[in-house]
Design a protein around this motif. Structure first.
Motif, short mmCIF file in Angstrom:
data_model
loop_
_atom_site.label_atom_id
_atom_site.label_comp_id
_atom_site.label_asym_id
_atom_site.label_seq_id
_atom_site.Cartn_x
_atom_site.Cartn_y
_atom_site.Cartn_z
N THR A 217 -5.54 -7.81 -21.06
CA THR A 217 -6.00 -8.18 -22.41
C THR A 217 -7.52 -8.27 -22.52
OG1 THR A 217 -5.76 -10.53 -21.85
CG2 THR A 217 -3.88 -9.44 -22.93
N GLY A 218 -8.22 -8.01 -21.43
CA GLY A 218 -9.68 -7.98 -21.49
C GLY A 218 -10.36 -9.33 -21.41
N LYS A 219 -9.60 -10.39 -21.12
CA LYS A 219 -10.25 -11.70 -20.94
C LYS A 219 -11.15 -11.70 -19.71
CE LYS A 219 -6.68 -14.53 -23.20
NZ LYS A 219 -5.67 -15.61 -22.99
N GLN A 220 -10.75 -10.92 -18.72
CA GLN A 220 -11.58 -10.72 -17.53
C GLN A 220 -11.72 -9.23 -17.28
OE1 GLN A 220 -11.40 -13.41 -14.06
NE2 GLN A 220 -9.49 -14.22 -14.90
N ASN A 221 -12.86 -8.85 -16.73
CA ASN A 221 -13.16 -7.45 -16.49
C ASN A 221 -13.26 -7.22 -14.98
OD1 ASN A 221 -14.09 -4.82 -16.53
ND2 ASN A 221 -15.76 -5.20 -17.96
N PRO A 222 -12.46 -6.31 -14.41
CA PRO A 222 -12.56 -6.05 -12.98
C PRO A 222 -13.98 -5.64 -12.60
CG PRO A 222 -10.66 -4.93 -13.92
CD PRO A 222 -11.46 -5.45 -15.06
N SER A 223 -14.48 -6.20 -11.50
CA SER A 223 -15.83 -5.81 -11.06
C SER A 223 -15.91 -5.64 -9.56
CB SER A 223 -16.86 -6.84 -11.52
OG SER A 223 -16.63 -8.11 -10.93
N GLY A 224 -14.76 -5.49 -8.90
CA GLY A 224 -14.75 -5.31 -7.46
C GLY A 224 -15.07 -3.88 -7.06
N LYS A 225 -15.43 -3.72 -5.80
CA LYS A 225 -15.72 -2.41 -5.22
C LYS A 225 -14.93 -2.29 -3.91
CE LYS A 225 -19.11 -1.41 -8.19
NZ LYS A 225 -19.15 -0.22 -9.08
N LEU A 226 -14.56 -1.07 -3.56
CA LEU A 226 -13.78 -0.86 -2.35
C LEU A 226 -14.61 -1.16 -1.10
CD1 LEU A 226 -11.89 2.48 -3.13
CD2 LEU A 226 -10.98 0.16 -3.18
N THR A 227 -14.02 -1.90 -0.18
CA THR A 227 -14.67 -2.15 1.10
C THR A 227 -14.06 -1.28 2.20
OG1 THR A 227 -13.16 -3.99 1.61
CG2 THR A 227 -15.22 -4.52 0.48
N THR A 228 -13.12 -0.44 1.80
CA THR A 228 -12.49 0.52 2.71
C THR A 228 -12.26 1.81 1.93
OG1 THR A 228 -11.42 -1.11 4.14
CG2 THR A 228 -10.39 1.05 4.02
N THR A 229 -12.46 2.92 2.59
CA THR A 229 -12.26 4.23 1.96
C THR A 229 -10.78 4.48 1.70
OG1 THR A 229 -14.20 5.08 3.13
CG2 THR A 229 -12.67 6.70 2.20
N TRP A 230 -10.45 4.86 0.46
CA TRP A 230 -9.08 5.23 0.10
C TRP A 230 -9.00 6.74 0.03
CZ3 TRP A 230 -4.93 2.20 -2.64
CH2 TRP A 230 -5.00 0.84 -2.34
N ALA A 231 -8.08 7.32 0.79
CA ALA A 231 -7.96 8.77 0.84
C ALA A 231 -6.51 9.16 1.11
CB ALA A 231 -8.86 9.34 1.95
N ALA A 232 -6.23 10.45 0.99
CA ALA A 232 -4.94 10.96 1.44
C ALA A 232 -4.87 10.77 2.95
CB ALA A 232 -4.79 12.43 1.08
N TRP A 233 -3.71 10.45 3.46
CA TRP A 233 -3.57 10.13 4.88
C TRP A 233 -4.14 11.25 5.76
CZ3 TRP A 233 -3.47 7.08 8.71
CH2 TRP A 233 -3.01 7.50 9.96
N GLU A 234 -3.94 12.49 5.36
CA GLU A 234 -4.35 13.62 6.18
C GLU A 234 -5.87 13.70 6.35
OE1 GLU A 234 -0.38 13.92 4.83
OE2 GLU A 234 -2.23 13.72 3.63
N GLU A 235 -6.64 13.04 5.50
CA GLU A 235 -8.09 13.13 5.54
C GLU A 235 -8.73 12.14 6.53
OE1 GLU A 235 -10.23 15.35 3.82
OE2 GLU A 235 -8.27 16.31 3.63
N TYR A 236 -7.99 11.14 6.96
CA TYR A 236 -8.56 10.16 7.88
C TYR A 236 -8.76 10.76 9.27
CZ TYR A 236 -7.75 6.53 4.40
OH TYR A 236 -7.79 5.78 3.25
N SER A 237 -9.71 10.21 9.99
CA SER A 237 -10.03 10.71 11.32
C SER A 237 -8.83 10.61 12.25
CB SER A 237 -11.20 9.91 11.90
OG SER A 237 -11.43 10.28 13.25
N LYS A 238 -8.62 11.68 13.00
CA LYS A 238 -7.55 11.68 14.01
C LYS A 238 -8.15 11.61 15.41
CE LYS A 238 -4.40 12.05 10.83
NZ LYS A 238 -5.29 12.04 9.65
N GLU A 239 -9.46 11.35 15.48
CA GLU A 239 -10.10 11.17 16.79
C GLU A 239 -9.61 9.85 17.40
OE1 GLU A 239 -11.95 13.29 18.31
OE2 GLU A 239 -12.28 14.72 16.68
N GLY A 240 -9.47 9.86 18.71
CA GLY A 240 -9.02 8.64 19.37
C GLY A 240 -7.55 8.39 19.14
N THR A 241 -7.10 7.21 19.54
CA THR A 241 -5.69 6.86 19.41
C THR A 241 -5.54 5.52 18.71
OG1 THR A 241 -5.72 5.86 21.63
CG2 THR A 241 -4.98 8.14 21.46
N PHE A 242 -4.39 5.35 18.08
CA PHE A 242 -4.04 4.09 17.44
C PHE A 242 -2.55 3.89 17.63
CE2 PHE A 242 -2.34 1.42 14.14
CZ PHE A 242 -3.27 0.40 14.03
N GLY A 243 -2.17 2.67 18.00
CA GLY A 243 -0.76 2.35 18.11
C GLY A 243 -0.14 2.62 19.46
#
Length: 839
Positions: A217-243
């Motif tokens: 309803t516009g009583k508040q206006n979003p003003s946040g910014k991303l602190t992490t990059t949002w991308a398609a999964w395939e675009e993230y680095s595959k260097e190294g290992t995880f899990g």
């Protein structure tokens, strides 16, 4: 509700929109007033308030998004869909935990540890979207938590087929449609990018629906910014290992998050620092002022739209490549405006030291600034900046001489495409002729002599003044001081929720064995979204006890567990009902937004206000150390605990942790415990997993935030992580604890372990768990939560000569002095309770 609860809730609700991020917007929102709304998606009724595990906070109440919208006057027209979805979800959740219990049995794993943190992927469903309304929303929810990592499957990182289908159908049917993300981490939105209104609501605490209603309803206006990059999964680095269960290799080196995307030319759906508003802004009139090492940028921000709002100005610097390869750019500073009305403008100032951007040279064991042009960029995201200055450094300079002490990871980090990166920088500056400090494009040219840069060499001192009281202690008494408080006659495990006796549900405490010596115990409460304590409790001659019945296990988890696992779990955490006639007392804490959401505000003053709120509740409830904030890096979007961490960027992480620490430590006898130190970036086999990380990556990425926080706010405690670093447990790593933390960062507080228990070990692990005598030898002051065996290990090592009394006295002195510091500032400490329980 008591008055403090009302005040704290209002503080959150009045500011929570700053923690939300508007990813896409057209003119469909805001709408003028509450209306009939077709509300779909799992998050409507099954709203996630915050992550699981340590993220739990036992509040007096919580409202789902459905309840919050209705409280604000919206009429939800999709009740039939919600009812049908409930039935699907209930059956799927029951089957999910049933299968997990079978898996644990088949793998010979502890069923409690095996199910901890696991979240059910969104189930497939087939329910018609036939509700009418003036507007529609679809709320995607994702839960994650301590103990397990996320998966690249439908219903987790990927959207479920039924989610994609319904989101696209609603987008085509309703002019006023918004996709809302009730998530603590990244979801791959590539299948639904045609949607024109997308909001990351995040996980904001007890009343997400109220905040969403205000935004719609516009009583508040979003003003946040991303602190992490949002991308398609395939675009993230595959260097190294995880899990990997035993070893994870951080081969990507310094190229984490936007440093990877920008340097290697990868395309993000929504880049780091990105976030829209209902209004628009213009950033202009840049001016750079240089004073030796200190650089100040001034910029004018004007609201050019139709709604009031806030903007975040971000400064990035591209470093010259030379001996060391560099990321394309890195964040050097940021500033958020006040609430600007349409047409209003404001000047912001952002100051940073060039030496803070120094790169680590492993060959010389030093931080260096290399000769060349340092290109300053300004904008409102990492992908939307303009070059405003080039600062020329005439010679390479060593800013800090240290020593390599973190071990060999067993590989070399990947390297940036040097020439491509170099050419990109050169092209953006262009071949311009500077006159009077500026060129025709308005790019300011500055020069700094290497002589103006501060140059230091760290002194690794070994002497330490021992407290007189500590000198007088017997060996047995000295060993007690290095172990968390425990009852040698207690049955069951000493875990979060039953490891303390003075505050019900507290995480743990230091020893009470030396009370008659004048050394009182420090009480600790888990975090990071507020104090995790028992809502209801009673007291007797043995202490304070939870009267909640289920101990510290959330009801939602108990409902899904099988009867056997449920019985074991409640016994382990000490859940029981109060005896007949006992006086039931309460201490309800306030749940603040998750760490990622707080960081998304890019508002350190707001973070400090949240810390101040937690500190006031610590004073009221008798807590000295809050086991928060947590500032590990978002190395991978798959980490199950990312929700409580701030960012993929160490500057954002360090500044947010420092602000929260300042807020908490403004209160008498209250302090933070920053964690998890360090390279704790996955939950799989977290107790015995080995992180292989280069010295450079550790110092530039994974340790930098801790250094920023320590130097800026001096938190009174720090918690090491469970994992190993290059083959050594972080809690047993003298290089991490003594050399870097204490000598290089200047940390003056106490160092404790995370809650180490051998029952958490897995038979599949090739590495052992941390042990108390090795922790003490490395300079670790407290082994938590503490048990009889941990005490005996330290005492035996002392008597065998494997552990020196001098080291134990140094550790104990730090504990005693911190106890005195916190106790002396808290005059209302309840001595009579201690005397009663110890006696």
């Amino acid at each position: 509700m008591q008055q403090y609860e009302k005040d704290h809730l209002n503080l959150i609700l009045d500011n929570a929109a700053e923690c939300t991020v508007l990813l896409k917007a057209n003119d469909a929102f805001p709408i003028s007033k509450p209306c009939k709304i077709a509300a779909y998606g799992a998050g409507i009724r099954h709203t996630v308030m915050g992550g699981t595990g340590s993220g739990e906070v036992n509040t007096r109440f919580s409202y789902t998004i459905e309840q919050g919208l209705e409280k604000e006057g919206f009429e939800i027209t999709s009740k039939k869909w919600l009812d049908e979805y409930d039935a699907v979800r209930k059956a799927a959740n029951k089957q999910f935990f049933k299968d997990l219990t079978k898996e644990a049995k088949a793998k010979h794993e502890n069923p409690i540890m095996y199910t901890m943190g696991k979240a059910m992927p969104e189930p497939f469903y087939q329910i018609p979207l036939d509700a009418k309304g003036d507007a529609a929303i679809y709320v995607v929810r994702r839960d994650s938590g301590e103990g397990n990592d996320r998966s690249v499957v439908e219903g987790d990182v990927k959207l479920a087929r039924s989610e994609v289908r319904d989101i696209l159908e609603l987008n085509s049917k309703f002019k006023h449609f918004m996709l809302v993300l009730n998530v603590g981490g990244v979801v791959d939105l590539s299948p639904v990018m045609e949607v024109e209104n997308i909001l990351i609501l995040s996980q904001l605490g007890v009343d997400c629906g109220k905040v969403l209603a205000d935004i719609i309803t516009g009583k508040q206006n979003p003003s946040g910014k991303l602190t992490t990059t949002w991308a398609a999964w395939e675009e993230y680095s595959k260097e190294g290992t995880f899990g990997d269960f035993n070893d994870n290799e951080y081969r990507e080196g310094i190229y984490v998050g936007y440093r990877y995307f920008d340097t290697f030319g990868k395309k993000a759906l929504f880049p780091f620092g990105y976030g829209l508003s209902y209004t628009t802004f213009e950033i202009s009139a840049y001016k750079i002022v240089e004073n030796a090492d200190c650089v100040t940028l001034k910029a004018k921000v004007k609201n050019t739209g139709l709604h009031e709002g806030k903007e975040v100005v971000q400064v990035y610097v591209s470093l010259p490549s030379g001996k060391l390869d560099k990321a394309y750019q890195e964040l050097a500073g940021f500033a958020k405006t006040s609430l600007l009305k349409p047409g209003e403008e404001e000047q912001v100032e952002i100051t940073f030291n060039l030496s803070d951007l120094a790169s680590y040279d492993e060959e010389t064991a030093s931080f260096i600034l290399e000769k060349g042009d340092y290109i300053v960029r300004v904008g409102n995201s990492s992908a939307s900046t303009k070059v405003v200055a080039a600062i020329e450094l005439d010679e390479t300079v060593t800013t800090l001489k240290v020593k390599n002490c973190l071990g060999d990871p067993g590989f070399e980090d990947i390297k940036a495409p040097y020439w491509d990166n170099h050419k990109r920088n050169a092209l953006e500056i262009g071949k311009v002729i500077f006159s009077n400090g500026k060129d025709s494009s308005g790019i300011q040219k500055l020069s700094i002599s290497f002589k103006a840069i501060s140059q230091e060499t760290v002194s690794y001192k070994s002497d330490y003044e021992i407290d007189d009281v500590v000198k007088s202690l017997t060996d047995e008494e000295l060993c007690f001081l290095g172990i968390g408080g425990f009852n040698p006659n207690a049955k069951g495990l000493s875990v979060i929720g039953n490891a303390a006796t003075h505050v019900a549900g507290a995480a743990g405490e230091t020893t009470s064995e030396l009370f008659l010596r004048g050394i009182k115990p420090l009480i600790m409460a888990d975090g990071p979204a507020g104090l995790r304590l028992s809502k209801l409790y009673y007291e007797d001659e043995k202490g304070a006890h939870s009267a909640d019945g289920a101990g510290m296990i959330p009801e939602s988890m108990l409902e899904a567990m099988g009867p056997v696992v449920r019985f074991i779990a409640t016994k382990v955490v000490g859940g029981k009902k109060a005896p007949k006639g006992a006086e039931i007392k309460e201490h309800y804490a306030t749940r603040i937004p998750i760490g990622t959401a707080i960081a998304q505000s890019f508002n350190t003053e707001l973070a400090k206000a949240f810390g101040d709120m937690v500190g006031s509740e610590m004073e009221m409830m008798g807590i000295h150390l809050w086991l928060a904030p947590a500032l590990n890096i978002h190395r991978s979007i798959l980490c199950g605990r990312n929700f409580e961490y701030y960012s993929e960027d160490p500057l954002v992480s360090g500044l947010m942790a420092a602000a929260i620490t300042e807020g908490v430590q403004n209160h008498r006898g209250c302090a933070t415990t920053i964690k998890h130190y360090a390279a704790n970036n996955a939950e799989t086999n977290r107790y015995c997993n080995n992180s292989h990380v280069s010295e450079r990556a550790m110092r530039e990425i994974y340790l930098r935030g801790f250094g920023i926080c320590v130097r800026k706010s001096q938190p009174h405690a720090l918690m090491t992580s469970y994992n190993l670093l290059n083959g050594t447990h972080t809690s047993e790593h003298r290089g991490l604890i003594e050399d870097i933390l204490r000598c290089e960062f200047g940390f003056e507080g106490i160092v404790m372990t995370d809650w180490v228990m051998t029952v958490m070990d897995s038979k599949k692990s090739i590495y052992r768990n941390a042990v108390s005598n090795e922790v003490a030898a490395a300079g670790g002051d407290l082994f938590m939560p503490g048990g009889k065996k941990d005490y005996e290990n330290v005492l035996k090592a002392l008597r065998d000569g494997r552990l020196s009394r001098e080291q134990l006295e140094i550790n104990a002195t730090r504990v005693v002095r911190m106890t005195e510091k916190l106790m002396n500032s808290c005059a209302e400490y309840a001595d009579y309770n201690l005397e009663l329980r110890i006696g």
